[in-house]
Design an enzyme around this catalytic site. Structure first.
Site, short mmCIF file in Angstrom:
data_model
loop_
_atom_site.label_atom_id
_atom_site.label_comp_id
_atom_site.label_asym_id
_atom_site.label_seq_id
_atom_site.Cartn_x
_atom_site.Cartn_y
_atom_site.Cartn_z
N GLU A 227 -40.31 1.76 9.01
CA GLU A 227 -40.84 1.01 7.89
C GLU A 227 -39.94 -0.18 7.54
OE1 GLU A 227 -40.90 4.06 4.97
OE2 GLU A 227 -42.85 4.85 5.58
N HIS A 228 -40.43 -1.07 6.70
CA HIS A 228 -39.65 -2.24 6.29
C HIS A 228 -38.37 -1.80 5.58
CE1 HIS A 228 -42.49 -5.36 7.40
NE2 HIS A 228 -43.47 -4.69 6.80
N ALA A 229 -37.32 -2.57 5.79
CA ALA A 229 -36.07 -2.33 5.07
C ALA A 229 -36.30 -2.52 3.57
CB ALA A 229 -34.97 -3.27 5.57
N ALA A 237 -40.23 -2.50 11.61
CA ALA A 237 -41.32 -3.24 10.99
C ALA A 237 -40.94 -4.68 10.67
CB ALA A 237 -41.78 -2.53 9.71
N ASP A 238 -39.65 -4.94 10.50
CA ASP A 238 -39.21 -6.29 10.15
C ASP A 238 -39.22 -7.25 11.34
OD1 ASP A 238 -38.61 -5.47 7.49
OD2 ASP A 238 -36.76 -4.57 8.21
#
Length: 586
Positions: A227-229, A237-238
């Site tokens: 998932e995004h940070a 995800a980034d």
């Protein structure tokens, strides 16, 4: 079963836990005072934060059970008095555990000792291994891939057996094939072979990005590193969005050169660029209204909107500053022809980047310090709660209004931060640099025809950009000059993701277009219709057959299978469009 746990343990319903949750049983030991206590927690993801109150522990109850997040290490602090929402380091604690490693579906006992003599933390039930499901799914994918390959090989052999040529024809065919093979260059000399006009690696790169985006947007199995940070840092995800921007930049000079060579008027090209940019912005705006077209709180900016703005600026700059050749006898200039062709463009994009950095470092939001890159909220121990995103957040809120920003950023839940839009208007400036670095890559492809020249430059760009990003962030997550931050689209983030983009393109180019040991399948199909897949998976995000719910859906295994199913299904749709020769580009 993988990730299976008993339904009940000591009367606790373990199936009521969500993914990455555990039970913490706070109990009073025999002979304890029976006073009320207050439990405060702190996630390791929250940088320079105070502890946050979770629950009051009643002295009238022998046991108090609370659910806690077990995805990452957490700090536990037990106080004898209520100090408010946050607890700071000067608060006297009965006991404190700074790096408690709890696990999914685990049960833990926090026992308050008699006479206020501290407390102990014990594991009552071992957690499950959350990485076994990921490994299991990966092995299943490899097994299915192997079965498909064997089936295709068997089918191919059976077809050959059914269509064998007569001996005379076969001999003649073999002789002709041998003659053709003698005329072909040897594989070992491929470094000097002029590549085909259409590079399969570019479509494959784009396909990898869109497939990864669909997997991530489907939840990614709810693994935190996918998932995004939360704020600073670089997770899987980034990488997706900047890679898309990069490959869009790669294609800009290739597309424009074709139009210029056909003597298409610049006015017409400019009109096409503007129309495409407007289409991207409008489609993105429509997708933002998918949960209801309320104009009072409609999110104005988003992924496709930023695509449209960055594409327009970079394409227009390239169109009017384009130089065909570099007339110089200097060997240094000739060796770096792809860069010096863009000297005017580098100047313009460089000025935009310098302007962005000057604003970031020297313009302060009212009530906030200059050069603040933090998430606000309780960051820096709640000193600047209304400074989310620093000057970036302030400019975006001033231009759009807080109601038209993204309301659920990851920092809002971890840092108690304000609404912040990671695709807001001010962040478009470094995004333009992201696309331009891709454009530089596209000009390298056009300027050099030999594989070795291209591979060498891809490698050099990857190393230089990566080192620059590491120096700017101090090779740390939170303590460098400019942390790597997708939310702010920081300068170091642009360099780091562009470095990885060059590296990925280098690998794809080498195995697909140089060695030809891989044809880019199955990703190449998705790369040919990326915009269709992006819009489609966004529109049908909550619908069958792309998404489904079976049972509780509170395990990494089920969530990973669902995300993978959605990704594979969209790739099959891309394969169908590819076979029907249906390709849609804005």
């Amino acid at each position: 079963m993988i990730e299976y746990t008993d339904h009940f343990f000591r009367g606790l319903d373990l199936w009521s836990l969500a993914v990455d949750e555990a039970f913490l049983n706070v109990s009073h030991a025999t002979g304890s005072s029976g006073n009320d206590y207050y439990l405060y927690t702190l996630s390791e993801e929250c940088d320079k934060c105070p502890y946050t109150k979770l629950q009051r522990i009643s002295g009238e109850k022998r046991h108090t059970v609370v659910k806690v997040d077990a995805a990452r290490r957490i700090g536990l602090r037990l106080l004898e008095r209520d100090v408010g929402k946050y607890s700071f380091d000067n608060d006297t604690a009965l006991c404190q555990f700074n790096d408690a490693q709890l696990g999914e579906f685990g049960v833990y006992d926090l026992i308050i000792q008699a006479d206020g003599n501290g407390c102990t933390l014990e594991t009552a039930k071992q957690p499950v291994n959350v990485y076994l499901p990921f490994i299991t799914v990966a092995l299943i994918v490899l097994a299915v891939y192997g079965i498909v390959r064997l089936a295709r090989y068997g089918l191919h052999r059976s077809r050959l057996a059914g269509f064998q040529q007569p001996p005379a024809q076969s001999a003649a065919g073999d002789a002709a094939q041998s003659s053709e093979e003698n005329d072909k260059p040897q594989q070992g000399s491929s470094a000097q072979v002029t590549p085909k006009k259409r590079l399969q690696s570019l479509d494959t790169f784009r396909g990898i990005a869109i497939m990864l985006m669909i997997f991530v947007n489907s939840g990614g199995g709810h693994y935190w590193w996918i998932e995004h940070a939360t704020w600073n840092g670089l997770h899987v995800a980034d990488l997706v969005f900047p890679w898309f921007l990069f490959i869009m930049g790669v294609c800009v000079p290739i597309s424009l050169r074709g139009q210029i060579n056909r003597n298409v008027p610049k006015r017409t090209i400019l009109s096409n660029i503007a129309v495409r940019s407007i289409k991207l912005f409008i489609i993105g705006l429509c997708l933002n209204s998918i949960n209801g077209p309320s104009l009072a709180n409609l999110r104005i900016f988003g992924v496709l909107q930023r695509f449209g703005i960055a594409y327009f600026v970079v394409s227009v700059v390239h169109l009017f500053c384009h130089e065909q050749t570099v007339q110089s006898q200097n060997p240094l200039l000739r060796a770096n022809e792809d860069i010096f062709r863009l000297k005017k463009q580098w100047l313009i994009i460089g000025l935009l980047t310098v302007l962005y950095l000057l604003v970031m470092f020297f313009v302060a939001e009212p009530g906030c310090p200059r050069g603040y890159f933090g998430p606000g909220g309780k960051h820096l121990f709640n000193v600047f709660p209304n400074c989310t995103g620093g000057i970036t957040g302030y400019i975006d809120r001033t231009i759009l209004g807080i109601a038209h920003l993204y309301q659920r950023p990851t920092a809002r839940y971890v840092y108690d931060a304000m609404p912040f839009d990671p695709e807001g208007p001010f962040g478009c400036l470094p995004t333009i640099l992201q696309v331009f670095l891709g454009l530089q890559c596209g000009c390298t492809i056009l300027a050099y025809t030999e594989h070795r020249q291209r591979l060498t430059r891809f490698a050099v760009w990857s190393v230089l950009l990566g080192l620059a990003a590491g120096i700017l962030c101090g090779f740390s997550k939170n303590d460098g000059w400019i942390p790597i931050n997708k939310n702010l689209w920081s300068f170091s983030y642009v360099l780091a993701t562009a470095s990885l983009a060059y590296l990925l393109l280098l690998m794809c180019y080498y195995v697909i277009d140089v060695k030809r040991t891989w044809n880019g399948r199955p990703f190449v199909y998705a790369g040919m219709n990326a915009i269709v897949l992006y819009v489609g998976h966004t529109v049908f995000h909550k619908m069958l057959p792309w998404h489904w719910r079976i049972g509780l859906m509170n395990t990494h295994l089920m969530l990973t299978l669902e995300a993978l199913w959605n990704t594979v299904l969209w790739n099959l749709i891309a394969l169908y469009l590819y076979n029907r020769k249906i390709f849609y580009n804005l």
